[in-house]
Design a protein around this motif. Structure first.
Motif, PDB file in Angstrom:
ATOM      1  N   GLU A 145       0.828  -1.211   0.000  1.00  0.00           N
ATOM      2  CA  GLU A 145       0.000   0.000   0.000  1.00  0.00           C
ATOM      3  C   GLU A 145       0.862   1.261   0.000  1.00  0.00           C
ATOM      4  N   LEU A 146       1.916   1.265   0.838  1.00  0.00           N
ATOM      5  CA  LEU A 146       2.814   2.429   0.878  1.00  0.00           C
ATOM      6  C   LEU A 146       3.520   2.618  -0.458  1.00  0.00           C
ATOM      7  N   VAL A 147       3.970   1.531  -1.065  1.00  0.00           N
ATOM      8  CA  VAL A 147       4.673   1.633  -2.353  1.00  0.00           C
ATOM      9  C   VAL A 147       3.740   2.200  -3.421  1.00  0.00           C
ATOM     10  N   THR A 148       2.504   1.730  -3.449  1.00  0.00           N
ATOM     11  CA  THR A 148       1.526   2.238  -4.427  1.00  0.00           C
ATOM     12  C   THR A 148       1.271   3.724  -4.211  1.00  0.00           C
ATOM     13  N   GLN A 149       1.063   4.108  -2.958  1.00  0.00           N
ATOM     14  CA  GLN A 149       0.846   5.528  -2.646  1.00  0.00           C
ATOM     15  C   GLN A 149       2.098   6.339  -2.989  1.00  0.00           C
ATOM     16  N   GLY A 150       3.275   5.797  -2.662  1.00  0.00           N
ATOM     17  CA  GLY A 150       4.532   6.487  -2.945  1.00  0.00           C
ATOM     18  C   GLY A 150       4.767   6.709  -4.420  1.00  0.00           C
ATOM     19  N   LYS A 151       4.387   5.740  -5.230  1.00  0.00           N
ATOM     20  CA  LYS A 151       4.539   5.888  -6.684  1.00  0.00           C
ATOM     21  C   LYS A 151       3.690   7.058  -7.191  1.00  0.00           C
ATOM     22  N   LYS A 152       2.468   7.166  -6.681  1.00  0.00           N
ATOM     23  CA  LYS A 152       1.585   8.277  -7.073  1.00  0.00           C
ATOM     24  C   LYS A 152       2.172   9.617  -6.620  1.00  0.00           C
ATOM     25  N   LEU A 153       2.664   9.661  -5.376  1.00  0.00           N
ATOM     26  CA  LEU A 153       3.259  10.896  -4.865  1.00  0.00           C
ATOM     27  C   LEU A 153       4.532  11.251  -5.622  1.00  0.00           C
ATOM     28  N   PHE A 154       5.330  10.238  -5.968  1.00  0.00           N
ATOM     29  CA  PHE A 154       6.534  10.483  -6.755  1.00  0.00           C
ATOM     30  C   PHE A 154       6.168  11.123  -8.084  1.00  0.00           C
ATOM     31  N   ARG A 155       5.157  10.589  -8.752  1.00  0.00           N
ATOM     32  CA  ARG A 155       4.720  11.165 -10.036  1.00  0.00           C
ATOM     33  C   ARG A 155       4.285  12.617  -9.862  1.00  0.00           C
ATOM     34  N   ARG A 156       3.599  12.909  -8.756  1.00  0.00           N
ATOM     35  CA  ARG A 156       3.088  14.256  -8.522  1.00  0.00           C
ATOM     36  C   ARG A 156       4.202  15.250  -8.188  1.00  0.00           C
ATOM     37  N   TYR A 157       5.106  14.857  -7.284  1.00  0.00           N
ATOM     38  CA  TYR A 157       6.076  15.811  -6.751  1.00  0.00           C
ATOM     39  C   TYR A 157       7.494  15.675  -7.307  1.00  0.00           C
ATOM     40  N   CYS A 158       7.878  14.491  -7.697  1.00  0.00           N
ATOM     41  CA  CYS A 158       9.297  14.234  -7.972  1.00  0.00           C
ATOM     42  C   CYS A 158       9.629  14.010  -9.446  1.00  0.00           C
ATOM     43  N   ALA A 159       8.695  13.417 -10.192  1.00  0.00           N
ATOM     44  CA  ALA A 159       8.991  12.985 -11.553  1.00  0.00           C
ATOM     45  C   ALA A 159       9.308  14.134 -12.500  1.00  0.00           C
ATOM     46  N   ILE A 160       8.905  15.334 -12.171  1.00  0.00           N
ATOM     47  CA  ILE A 160       9.225  16.472 -13.030  1.00  0.00           C
ATOM     48  C   ILE A 160      10.745  16.689 -13.105  1.00  0.00           C
ATOM     49  N   CYS A 161      11.446  16.283 -12.048  1.00  0.00           N
ATOM     50  CA  CYS A 161      12.895  16.498 -11.996  1.00  0.00           C
ATOM     51  C   CYS A 161      13.716  15.208 -11.946  1.00  0.00           C
ATOM     52  N   HIS A 162      13.122  14.106 -11.519  1.00  0.00           N
ATOM     53  CA  HIS A 162      13.863  12.861 -11.317  1.00  0.00           C
ATOM     54  C   HIS A 162      13.254  11.713 -12.113  1.00  0.00           C
ATOM     55  N   TYR A 163      14.120  10.927 -12.765  1.00  0.00           N
ATOM     56  CA  TYR A 163      13.683   9.666 -13.350  1.00  0.00           C
ATOM     57  C   TYR A 163      13.625   8.625 -12.247  1.00  0.00           C
ATOM     58  N   SER A 164      12.657   7.739 -12.338  1.00  0.00           N
ATOM     59  CA  SER A 164      12.610   6.625 -11.395  1.00  0.00           C
ATOM     60  C   SER A 164      13.170   5.354 -12.017  1.00  0.00           C
ATOM     61  N   ASP A 165      13.309   5.337 -13.328  1.00  0.00           N
ATOM     62  CA  ASP A 165      13.752   4.133 -14.022  1.00  0.00           C
ATOM     63  C   ASP A 165      15.131   4.275 -14.675  1.00  0.00           C
ATOM     64  N   LYS A 166      15.845   5.354 -14.362  1.00  0.00           N
ATOM     65  CA  LYS A 166      17.167   5.604 -14.937  1.00  0.00           C
ATOM     66  C   LYS A 166      18.066   6.241 -13.890  1.00  0.00           C
ATOM     67  N   GLU A 167      19.355   6.063 -14.053  1.00  0.00           N
ATOM     68  CA  GLU A 167      20.309   6.746 -13.185  1.00  0.00           C
ATOM     69  C   GLU A 167      20.734   8.091 -13.760  1.00  0.00           C
ATOM     70  N   GLU A 168      20.476   8.301 -15.046  1.00  0.00           N
ATOM     71  CA  GLU A 168      20.876   9.572 -15.649  1.00  0.00           C
ATOM     72  C   GLU A 168      20.002  10.712 -15.151  1.00  0.00           C
ATOM     73  N   SER A 169      20.551  11.895 -15.233  1.00  0.00           N
ATOM     74  CA  SER A 169      19.860  13.065 -14.695  1.00  0.00           C
ATOM     75  C   SER A 169      18.783  13.569 -15.628  1.00  0.00           C
ATOM     76  N   ARG A 170      17.776  14.097 -15.033  1.00  0.00           N
ATOM     77  CA  ARG A 170      16.756  14.885 -15.708  1.00  0.00           C
ATOM     78  C   ARG A 170      17.111  16.312 -15.319  1.00  0.00           C
ATOM     79  N   ARG A 171      16.396  16.953 -14.442  1.00  0.00           N
ATOM     80  CA  ARG A 171      16.850  18.184 -13.791  1.00  0.00           C
ATOM     81  C   ARG A 171      17.671  17.811 -12.571  1.00  0.00           C
ATOM     82  N   GLY A 172      17.177  16.811 -11.851  1.00  0.00           N
ATOM     83  CA  GLY A 172      17.886  16.247 -10.713  1.00  0.00           C
ATOM     84  C   GLY A 172      18.361  14.855 -11.085  1.00  0.00           C
ATOM     85  N   PRO A 173      19.120  14.218 -10.220  1.00  0.00           N
ATOM     86  CA  PRO A 173      19.670  12.900 -10.545  1.00  0.00           C
ATOM     87  C   PRO A 173      18.582  11.839 -10.691  1.00  0.00           C
TER      88      PRO A 173
END
Length: 129
Positions: A46-74
């Motif tokens: 449940e936490l992982v599912t919720q975290g994935k949604k929150l990551f998309r909302r707050y983090c994905a604009i700057c961070h990739y979750s499936d790559k080590e290369e940088s977007r805006r952030g690492p």
């Protein structure tokens, strides 16, 4: 340096006067980073599912979750397999990741309005990358 006393550093003794100045602790933002044992997140599906949604909302604009290369952030793939965080070079543990999210970093805004359960969810998701 001097004698530490209640967050102050003893600078000098003057005749019948003691000069104290605030001690400047080495910290990031407003809190010193944790060693990691004080704050641990145990992921649940449940936490992982919720975290994935929150990551998309707050983090994905700057961070990739499936790559080590940088977007805006690492990119954050394999974050918990790393010894140190990509930019700040702090040990990867739940407390440091939480503090970094809450306080922000070099070019990262602070997300200090996230609730504890939201932070736990994001950290749970990051552990799956």
């Amino acid at each position: 340096m001097g004698f530490k006393m209640l967050g102050f550093v003893l600078i000098a003794f003057l005749p019948s006067t003691l000069l104290l100045v605030p001690h400047l602790a080495q910290s990031h933002g407003t809190k010193t980073l944790q060693s990691g044992s004080e704050y641990q997140v145990t992921p649940t599906p449940e936490l992982v599912t919720q975290g994935k949604k929150l990551f998309r909302r707050y983090c994905a604009i700057c961070h990739y979750s499936d790559k080590e290369e940088s977007r805006r952030g690492p990119g954050l793939k394999g974050l918990y397999a790393r010894e140190l965080t990509p930019v700040m070079k702090h040990p990867v543990n739940d407390a440091n990741i939480r503090d970094h999210i809450v306080q922000g970093g070099k070019d990262m805004p602070a997300f200090d309005d996230l609730k504890p359960n939201e932070l736990n969810a994001i950290i749970s998701f990051l552990k799956t990358l």
